[in-house]
Scaffold this motif. Sequence first.
Motif, PDB file in Angstrom:
ATOM      1  N   TRP A 438      27.699  40.785  38.069  1.00 36.63           N
ATOM      2  CA  TRP A 438      27.569  39.334  37.958  1.00 36.63           C
ATOM      3  C   TRP A 438      28.941  38.674  37.835  1.00 36.63           C
ATOM      4  O   TRP A 438      29.168  37.572  38.343  1.00 36.63           O
ATOM      5  CB  TRP A 438      26.694  38.968  36.757  1.00 36.63           C
ATOM      6  N   ALA A 441      30.335  38.652  41.267  1.00 43.96           N
ATOM      7  CA  ALA A 441      29.691  37.569  42.022  1.00 43.96           C
ATOM      8  C   ALA A 441      30.262  36.217  41.620  1.00 43.96           C
ATOM      9  O   ALA A 441      30.484  35.340  42.465  1.00 43.96           O
ATOM     10  CB  ALA A 441      28.180  37.598  41.781  1.00 43.96           C
ATOM     11  N   GLY A 442      30.524  36.029  40.312  1.00 42.81           N
ATOM     12  CA  GLY A 442      31.116  34.779  39.854  1.00 42.81           C
ATOM     13  C   GLY A 442      32.502  34.559  40.435  1.00 42.81           C
ATOM     14  O   GLY A 442      32.845  33.445  40.837  1.00 42.81           O
ATOM     15  N   VAL A 445      32.154  33.427  43.930  1.00 39.72           N
ATOM     16  CA  VAL A 445      31.736  32.022  43.993  1.00 39.72           C
ATOM     17  C   VAL A 445      32.925  31.103  43.713  1.00 39.72           C
ATOM     18  O   VAL A 445      33.064  30.041  44.340  1.00 39.72           O
ATOM     19  CB  VAL A 445      30.588  31.762  42.995  1.00 39.72           C
ATOM     20  N   VAL A 446      33.810  31.495  42.797  1.00 36.52           N
ATOM     21  CA  VAL A 446      35.000  30.685  42.508  1.00 36.52           C
ATOM     22  C   VAL A 446      35.885  30.576  43.744  1.00 36.52           C
ATOM     23  O   VAL A 446      36.350  29.483  44.106  1.00 36.52           O
ATOM     24  CB  VAL A 446      35.800  31.298  41.333  1.00 36.52           C
ATOM     25  N   LEU A 469      30.777  24.378  42.716  1.00 32.38           N
ATOM     26  CA  LEU A 469      30.749  25.829  42.938  1.00 32.38           C
ATOM     27  C   LEU A 469      31.780  26.533  42.070  1.00 32.38           C
ATOM     28  O   LEU A 469      31.502  27.604  41.499  1.00 32.38           O
ATOM     29  CB  LEU A 469      31.000  26.134  44.412  1.00 32.38           C
ATOM     30  N   GLY A 473      30.943  29.264  39.326  1.00 28.96           N
ATOM     31  CA  GLY A 473      31.510  30.607  39.385  1.00 28.96           C
ATOM     32  C   GLY A 473      32.208  30.994  38.101  1.00 28.96           C
ATOM     33  O   GLY A 473      32.053  32.121  37.604  1.00 28.96           O
ATOM     34  N   LEU A 476      29.662  31.700  35.541  1.00 29.65           N
ATOM     35  CA  LEU A 476      29.031  32.996  35.784  1.00 29.65           C
ATOM     36  C   LEU A 476      29.925  34.131  35.300  1.00 29.65           C
ATOM     37  O   LEU A 476      29.447  35.115  34.711  1.00 29.65           O
ATOM     38  CB  LEU A 476      28.730  33.147  37.279  1.00 29.65           C
ATOM     39  N   MET A 477      31.243  34.012  35.542  1.00 31.25           N
ATOM     40  CA  MET A 477      32.173  35.040  35.069  1.00 31.25           C
ATOM     41  C   MET A 477      32.188  35.111  33.542  1.00 31.25           C
ATOM     42  O   MET A 477      32.138  36.211  32.963  1.00 31.25           O
ATOM     43  CB  MET A 477      33.580  34.751  35.598  1.00 31.25           C
TER      44      MET A 477
END
Length: 588
Positions: A438, A441-442, A445-446, A469, A473, A476-477
């Motif tokens: 995850w 993925a973050g 996204v960044v 976004l 991201g 999410l990180m």
Amino acid sequence: MGARLSFAAVFMNWGVAAATAAAGMALAAGQPSFPSPPPSAPSIEFPVPKPGPTGSATPPTIDPIPPSGRPGRPTRPPGVGQPVLPRSVNVQLKVERDGSLTVLEQVVVQARQTMTRTAPLRIGDRVFAVRDASVDGNGTAAVNGETFVMSLGEGASTVKYTVDGAIADLGDHLQFRWQVAGGWDTRLVFLRASLLTPKRGSNFVCLAGPSGTEDRCDSAVTDGGGVLRVVQSDLDTAARVDLAADLPAGLVPANARFERAGGAAGPFALTPLTGAGLGLLTLLLLGGFAALWLARGRDAKALVTEVAPVDLPAKDGDRVTFASPDGVLPGQAGTVVDEKVDARDLSATVVDLAVRNYLWITESGGDWQIVRRNPADDSLTSYERALYDALLPSGAESVTLSALRATPPDLAPVRSALYADAIGRGWLGRHPDSFGRWGVAGAAVVVLGAAATVLLALTGGPALLGVALVIGGVALMLGARLMPVRTERGSVLVQQVRGVLGYLREARPDAVPVADREMVFSRSLPYAVALGETEQWLTRFANLDSSADGTPGMYWYATQDEAAARDHRRFTAQFQAFLAALDEVCAN
């Protein structure tokens, strides 16, 4: 025809005052007259200074704005000797009570000629709007995109329209602004303008000339009624007359609109699309926070909930067998409990390999030797095999603990294999020192959001979506880093391991048949090592008779002193010394 000839005579003899007067009278007779202004509009008559003692005109003295002083331009007193000329414009401005600006323009176009004004409705980031345009005369007026276009034919025409956006709120006062003239495709011979406001204004500024210049208008004065009157002659093609004034705060509603130049909304403007994107981001962040809160609460609960002891020994008829919950091994149990592969997890694994007859530990002269007893087989996990091979590389049958302390083996692959094992079994969601999938993925996204932000900003698109976004991201990180390393299944295992810990703390040796006590003690010992209960476990079994199974000493631990082999209390002391030395090796 006579009128046109007289007009030509004016320009041929401009320096002669008598010819100028005659030409003005002839033009007045030969050109259409201005329509009469509406009664509610300010008069288009300008204050005419009274003659002095010698009969000459005296310049106005009521709030004048000095002329620009540009060389070569005549500076006549306003309203003196100004006939009705072709290419001349009269403008009447009135600020209404609702903040709108009513404009009446009277334009005289030379015979067989046309005049077109393309007035910008955007000045910098300020946007104006024109509505209700109408023409009384020969021409048309309409809004075309961000411009207001007036196309007029010969004769006199009156254009009326309403402007929104001329009043800006500057906090302690309002500011009026409008370009009285600008965008004409021909040179204006003469322009007069008047501005009427509900209350007298102040700090009037009238600029004339090309856009961006600071040249002042020829004349701008206020009369006794507070009406500002402007005079400007010889205005170049495309030049503008820009009029500004301060008004009392709250006098009328402010309606100025400001937008980033280059589009109806800048790339970082809040639009319905970007608002929806930010709203979705907010929902996702709230959902992620809720998931994080629940996961951390679940994990914390697994560490404090009361758990009944879990017996490691199990009855099999008259015999006692050993069974760990869910088949968990000592190294796995220690790793899942504290989410870290530490030295005692590896030491517990070495002891467990000895207890399960893969290794043999012998004591000799204050040192210990680890001997290969049985080869590694498919029953070992990947991390156990890695540890086995690290201690006894291919071809080596034994190694002393002193040699391992002098030249520590590389145990990094063992730790990696143990983390991978716990992750593969679903007990840990990621490596404790990483962001996990995850987090990766973050980060992706960044990067995607940053690229989208730059691209959309350069192309004038909704760059706020790219910013959203990036924020998502980063969140999410951070969320991946703050999420418990243990999974829900790992939390369940922790509760089972805590049950094992309860057994190690409460087990009674006399509850185990004498013949099985050495087996129960030995098989449980690696779990005690991994869970930090070594000393208590050894103390509890201090009176263990290791010869009860028919052979003196521990089956997996040997000493050359036969008397010492029968003395379990001596084993207890020596084993703790061995474990301390082994921990030193495994900590490297």
